[in-house]
Design a protein around this motif. Structure first.
Motif, mmCIF file in Angstrom:
data_model
loop_
_atom_site.group_PDB
_atom_site.id
_atom_site.type_symbol
_atom_site.label_atom_id
_atom_site.label_comp_id
_atom_site.label_asym_id
_atom_site.label_seq_id
_atom_site.Cartn_x
_atom_site.Cartn_y
_atom_site.Cartn_z
ATOM 1 N N LYS C 58 0.827 -1.209 0.000
ATOM 2 C CA LYS C 58 0.000 0.000 0.000
ATOM 3 C C LYS C 58 0.858 1.255 0.000
ATOM 4 O O LYS C 58 0.660 2.170 -0.811
ATOM 5 C CB LYS C 58 -0.927 0.008 1.243
ATOM 6 C CG LYS C 58 -1.778 -1.238 1.384
ATOM 7 C CD LYS C 58 -2.719 -1.163 2.565
ATOM 8 C CE LYS C 58 -2.044 -1.067 3.926
ATOM 9 N NZ LYS C 58 -1.379 -2.317 4.330
ATOM 10 N N THR C 59 1.825 1.287 0.923
ATOM 11 C CA THR C 59 2.670 2.474 1.009
ATOM 12 C C THR C 59 3.490 2.663 -0.263
ATOM 13 O O THR C 59 3.658 3.784 -0.748
ATOM 14 C CB THR C 59 3.581 2.373 2.243
ATOM 15 O OG1 THR C 59 2.760 2.339 3.408
ATOM 16 C CG2 THR C 59 4.522 3.555 2.330
ATOM 17 N N MET C 60 3.983 1.571 -0.820
ATOM 18 C CA MET C 60 4.781 1.682 -2.046
ATOM 19 C C MET C 60 3.934 2.256 -3.184
ATOM 20 O O MET C 60 4.419 3.066 -3.980
ATOM 21 C CB MET C 60 5.318 0.301 -2.445
ATOM 22 C CG MET C 60 6.397 -0.240 -1.517
ATOM 23 S SD MET C 60 7.792 0.882 -1.399
ATOM 24 C CE MET C 60 8.008 0.945 0.351
ATOM 25 N N PRO C 106 1.699 11.243 5.611
ATOM 26 C CA PRO C 106 2.399 9.972 5.741
ATOM 27 C C PRO C 106 1.925 9.139 6.923
ATOM 28 O O PRO C 106 1.147 9.576 7.758
ATOM 29 C CB PRO C 106 3.852 10.381 5.891
ATOM 30 C CG PRO C 106 3.840 11.807 6.253
ATOM 31 C CD PRO C 106 2.505 12.382 5.986
ATOM 32 N N GLN C 107 2.475 7.913 6.923
ATOM 33 C CA GLN C 107 2.001 6.886 7.843
ATOM 34 C C GLN C 107 2.305 7.191 9.312
ATOM 35 O O GLN C 107 1.473 6.989 10.166
ATOM 36 C CB GLN C 107 2.669 5.553 7.443
ATOM 37 C CG GLN C 107 2.186 4.356 8.221
ATOM 38 C CD GLN C 107 2.446 3.058 7.455
ATOM 39 O OE1 GLN C 107 3.019 3.052 6.380
ATOM 40 N NE2 GLN C 107 1.995 1.955 8.004
ATOM 41 N N ASP C 108 3.495 7.695 9.572
ATOM 42 C CA ASP C 108 3.914 7.846 10.962
ATOM 43 C C ASP C 108 4.190 9.324 11.242
ATOM 44 O O ASP C 108 5.236 9.847 10.885
ATOM 45 C CB ASP C 108 5.175 6.997 11.172
ATOM 46 C CG ASP C 108 5.615 7.012 12.620
ATOM 47 O OD1 ASP C 108 5.169 7.902 13.369
ATOM 48 O OD2 ASP C 108 6.405 6.133 12.998
ATOM 49 N N ALA C 188 -3.540 9.813 1.891
ATOM 50 C CA ALA C 188 -3.391 9.675 3.340
ATOM 51 C C ALA C 188 -3.026 8.233 3.652
ATOM 52 O O ALA C 188 -3.797 7.317 3.398
ATOM 53 C CB ALA C 188 -4.690 10.070 4.034
ATOM 54 N N ASP C 189 -1.805 8.032 4.175
ATOM 55 C CA ASP C 189 -1.320 6.680 4.451
ATOM 56 C C ASP C 189 -1.535 6.348 5.922
ATOM 57 O O ASP C 189 -0.748 6.745 6.788
ATOM 58 C CB ASP C 189 0.174 6.595 4.074
ATOM 59 C CG ASP C 189 0.670 5.158 4.061
ATOM 60 O OD1 ASP C 189 -0.111 4.257 4.430
ATOM 61 O OD2 ASP C 189 1.833 4.948 3.684
ATOM 62 N N GLU C 190 -2.575 5.616 6.195
ATOM 63 C CA GLU C 190 -2.917 5.219 7.567
ATOM 64 C C GLU C 190 -2.784 6.369 8.555
ATOM 65 O O GLU C 190 -2.040 6.266 9.532
ATOM 66 C CB GLU C 190 -2.028 4.058 8.020
ATOM 67 C CG GLU C 190 -1.989 2.938 6.998
ATOM 68 C CD GLU C 190 -1.555 1.605 7.598
ATOM 69 O OE1 GLU C 190 -1.715 1.422 8.814
ATOM 70 O OE2 GLU C 190 -1.087 0.754 6.842
ATOM 71 N N PRO C 191 -3.494 7.440 8.343
ATOM 72 C CA PRO C 191 -3.289 8.600 9.215
ATOM 73 C C PRO C 191 -3.880 8.420 10.601
ATOM 74 O O PRO C 191 -3.625 9.241 11.472
ATOM 75 C CB PRO C 191 -4.017 9.733 8.468
ATOM 76 C CG PRO C 191 -5.064 9.052 7.686
ATOM 77 C CD PRO C 191 -4.519 7.709 7.321
HETATM 78 MG MG LIG Z 1 2.424 1.238 4.850
#
Ligand SMILES: [Mg+2]
Ligand SMILES: Nc1ncnc2c1ncn2[C@@H]1O[C@H](COP(=O)(O)OP(=O)(O)OP(=O)(O)O)[C@@H](O)[C@H]1O
Lengths: 316, 280, 279
Positions: C58-60, C106-108, C188-191
């Motif tokens: 997913k992130t890629m 981003p995710q983190d 939005a990556d797992e916000p």
């Molecule tokens: Mg990810």
């Protein structure tokens, strides 16, 4: 913040006391050698005993140490065994020479290391990175006294650009002062830059692969902004820590370089003390170098705390 | 039949070790075989051949007393290697002892020992060596002791850190539980498990020892003439910089090559044993 | 048979179109394909979910659209932002789009904020990079943005460093950063991962408001089915770098076609309840 400084100061005081006692013991570990070297090999036992009594060397080591430490604290570094001259004022005359040399060399080292290290990290695993890493390995293996010799051979003997040594105070003749300082500073600085290049490179690689750098790029930051604004400052925390230790090494190496370039600094004073077995001179000059190194570490400890906002606010 | 899969030799992973090892190996070999491989005696004076440049008879020229520079450099390697080995050994043995004791007993023992190590570490190394030389007296043996003492804190730190992680392992707990003696646990359980990183560190210490020894000899505090050492050869050579530059270039290059070889070997070993870098 | 996709009606072209995307890493053991021929669309004003287990790529996929893949990644296929190719344009053209027309949350959040720079300065950077404005103007815009993402007392909080923010506040600061220039696409990556439920609900509402008020399309990456059910219009299900199924959220939940989707749904029984409660 005040708590941090106080605890660092306490550690500093403790370190200084232990370090001074290590120096004192190191110098006096062989009993009787001072008298023998001051008076020569064929001095009579009576003469030796007289010399020891005269300088208080016949008392227990602890007593001698306590007395020396007490006097040192009040700024009395004793008198030279050799010529009876006060060591303190001589130290003060010599300190600026060594400080100028060390600071000059340190600036050179950083001027080489910061851009090269950062550039290598930006070109990670590409030709430029490999080239710079190899350069750092090569520089790290060069003995500074050899580099000094080569510099003299090229710049003085061949091109006749610079004087081979000597010292002119900056206030007397700034141009001459710089001319005389450039080779000693280069010899120390270039060699020191080897480690600093590596440290900067590693720190920058770490930072450049972090998420917040990606964030900066995601906002459309140009590469220059990414590096100058976002990366460098974060890489500075680990860098400054190592640079301080390196400055300590550099400050210790002045002994050899001052000897080569006939600079009348603390380093050559150490040698004077050794060659003449002049213990007050040796102790005082070695202690001064140690003290400077410790003070630098203390300052850096506190400054690094300021570089990182997380640490500053925690101590508020 | 063996079930082990033979992996192809990974040149990328071992190239630093191989190159560094080759340089170091050559120098060590020259040092050991010095009396047999050196073309001349390092001491034989020859007034007719003073300060002659490199030639077929004297590959690296002659010095101010007509001695063969190549032979002197090879014999000096012997001395440098010996000092480096013994100094590293002094540092390794005492540092490991202090570090493991600190880790093993913890508490106040740990605090005092490591605090002391830290203070020793904060001295500029060469200064400490010089001061020690002053009281021990100038000789190559004393140079070795002085350099060894400088290495102790570095090894102690590393030994303590690795020993701590070993101590957390199950088998040490068990050894303690079944009432094994302190010495036995330290020697049988802990020591073998912390040795690898310490030996890698020793390669780096080694190169630093070569540098320090030559600096001391350069200052006239180490090897004493006529014994050849790279440091004192360079020091004498400086007096003839203009007429005989090889006297300054050759011994310095020898130091440089040795230090470079050992650094490469050390870096290579560290990388090769670092699991994080393995899959690159 | 094509399923009815309301946001595709009347729109000329997708805000983001990805076709046959592949992302490969060179490993010693060979080529590692982390994204395998993924095709997906995000239409204007649509909230599209991408769901899949950890490591499914997913992130890629998201980073490909930003052209911010980690060092060493090789990209293949086609990506278009509003009809404009993103794969073959130059770096400076891409830079001009990042943060302005396509934004990443981003995710983190904690790792994604620069620890040595004040939050306000970081949130204001999109203005700084893309609009020529005075610092004063940027400053007041930043305060407004922080207010919009419901950070209390934004006038003083702009001066804080990231570590002085709570996790939820950091996440909202990242959202504010993404919103700054009203981009046409927000990724939005797992916000909301690692946030507690109430904060999570507030952030989801915030994203919905952004879509409604500003008209941005949103590509929302998550591995939590509940969030997809609540927020998204359309959903793609990913596994091992491939899209196994896509469709309208309602249909995916009620009549999943792929076995993997069914498995996902069964593994999370509470979804049905949540979905049911909402109806
Ligand atoms: Mg990810
Ligand atoms: N820098 C990298 N180098 C090599 N492989 C990577 C790298 N980053 C990620 N991968 C691999 O890519 C694959 C997909 O990763 P990705 O981050 O896209 O997963 P994800 O679906 O976002 O998972 P998560 O839900 O945990 O965030 C994983 O197998 C991962 O190991």
């Amino acid at each position: 913040m005040r708590g941090l400084i106080l605890s660092r100061l306490a550690a500093f005081a403790l370190t200084l006391i232990v370090a001074s006692s290590i120096l004192f013991v190191a110098v006096n570990v062989v009993p009787g050698s001072a008298a023998r070297s001051a008076l020569g090999i064929d001095a009579t036992p009576q003469a030796l005993a007289r010399f020891e009594a005269q300088h208080g060397l016949d008392r227990p080591l602890v007593v001698q140490y306590a007395e020396w430490l007490g006097k040192t604290f009040t700024g009395d570094f004793g008198k030279s065994f050799q010529n009876g001259v006060d060591v303190g004022p001589e130290l003060l005359r010599r300190l600026p020479v060594t400080l100028e040399l060390a600071i000059f060399a340190f600036i050179i080292a950083n001027l080489i290391a910061l851009p090269l290290g950062a550039f290598a990290a930006m070109r990670h695993q590409r030709a430029a990175d490999k080239g710079i890493s190899l350069l750092a390995s090569l520089l790290g293996a060069v003995p500074n006294f050899w580099l000094a010799t080569l510099l003299v051979m090229v710049l003085t003997l061949h091109f006749r650009l610079l004087p081979p040594g000597g010292y002119t105070p900056f206030t007397v003749n700034p141009v001459m002062n710089l001319k005389q300082m450039i080779m000693p500073a280069l010899s120390l600085g270039i060699v020191s830059s080897a480690l600093l290049i590596r440290i900067m490179r590693t720190a920058m690689i770490e930072v450049l692969s972090s998420d917040y750098i990606r964030t900066a790029r995601a906002k459309g930051a140009k590469e220059g902004v990414v590096v100058m604004r976002h990366a460098i400052r974060n890489a500075m925390t680990p860098y400054v820590n190592v640079a301080a230790v390196e400055f300590g090494f550099l400050f210790g190496s002045v002994v050899v370089i001052e000897d080569i370039f006939l600079l009348p600094g603390i380093g050559s004073f150490v040698l004077v003390g050794i060659i003449n077995r002049d213990y007050p001179v040796l102790l005082a000059s070695a202690l001064t170098i140690t003290l400077v190194v410790l003070i630098i570490n203390l300052i850096v400890d506190i400054v690094v705390g300021r570089l990182d906002p997380r640490r500053v606010t925690r101590h508020q | 039949m063996s079930t082990a899969i033979r992996k192809p030799f990974n040149w990328r992973r071992w190239r630093l070790v191989v190159t560094g090892g080759a340089i170091v190996g050559t120098i060590l070999l020259l040092a050991i075989l010095a009396p047999w491989v050196a073309p001349y005696s390092p001491f034989d004076l020859n007034v007719a051949q003073m300060l002659k440049g490199p030639s077929a008879t004297h590959l690296l020229g002659t010095d101010e007393l007509g001695r063969d520079v190549l032979s002197r450099v090879i014999h000096a390697a012997r001395l440098s290697m010996m000092v480096a080995v013994l100094a590293s050994l002094v540092g390794l043995v005492f540092g490991t002892l202090i570090g493991t004791l600190a880790a093993y007993f913890g508490g106040i023992v740990d605090l005092i020992l490591m605090r002391l190590m830290e203070i020793l570490f904060s001295f500029p190394a060469i200064l400490l060596a010089i001061v020690l030389m002053a009281s021990l007296g100038t000789s190559i043996f004393n140079a070795m002791i002085a350099i060894g003492i400088i290495f102790i804190p570095g090894f102690a730190r590393l030994a303590r850190a690795t020993a701590e992680s070993v101590l957390r392992q199950q088998y040490v707990e068990q050894a303690r539980a079944i009432g094994m003696s302190h010495t036995r646990i330290l020697v049988r359980e802990i020591l073998p498990n912390i040795l690898a990183p310490l030996l890698v560190e020793a390669a780096v210490a080694f190169s630093y020892a070569v540098l320090l020894e030559s600096a001391l000899s350069f200052l006239g505090l180490g090897a004493q003439p006529p014994d050849p050492s790279w440091g004192n050869m360079l020091n004498t050579g400086r007096g003839f910089m203009g007429v005989a530059p090889w006297l300054s270039i050759v011994p310095g290059a020898a130091i440089f090559l040795t230090v470079f070889g050992f650094n490469m070997l050390g870096d290579g070993l560290r990388d090769a044993f670092d699991p994080q870098l393995r899959d690159e | 048979m094509r399923e009815y996709r309301p946001h595709a009606q009347g729109a000329a072209r997708p805000a983001l179109a990805i076709r046959e995307l592949t992302v490969d890493f060179q490993r010693r053991s060979g080529l590692l394909r982390t994204v395998d021929k993924v095709s997906l669309d995000v239409w204007p004003k649509e909230i599209v979910g991408v769901i899949g287990e950890s490591g499914s790529g997913k992130t890629m996929t998201a980073l490909s659209a930003m052209r911010l893949l980690p060092h060493g990644a090789k990209i293949g296929g086609a990506i278009a932002l509003g009809g404009r190719d993103l794969v073959n344009i130059g770096e400076s053209e891409m830079r001009a789009l990042r943060g302005d027309r396509i934004a990443l949350i981003p995710q983190d959040a904690m790792q994604s904020l620069n620890p040595t720079m004040r939050v306000g300065r970081q949130v204001g950077e999109p203005y700084e990079f893309h609009r020529k404005q005075s610092y004063g103007a940027i400053w007041s815009k930043v305060v407004e943005l922080l207010r919009a993402v419901k950070i209390a007392d934004p006038e003083t909080r702009v001066r804080d460093y990231p570590h002085q923010f709570s996790g939820g506040m950091q996440q909202r600061a990242m959202i504010a950063m993404g919103l700054a220039l009203d981009p046409e696409l927000i990724i939005a990556d797992e916000p909301t991962t690692a946030l507690d439920v109430t904060v999570q609900a507030r952030i989801l509402k915030l994203l919905r408001d952004i879509r409604d008020e500003r008209g941005s399309a949103i590509l929302f990456i998550t591995h939590e089915l509940g969030i997809v059910a609540e927020l998204c219009d359309w959903v793609y299900v990913m596994k091992d770098g491939k899209v196994v199924e896509d469709g309208p959220v309602k249909r995916i939940f009620e009549a999943p076609k792929a076995d993997y989707t069914r498995m996902l749904l069964e593994a999370t029984p509470s979804i049905h309840r949540r979905k049911g409660a909402k109806r």
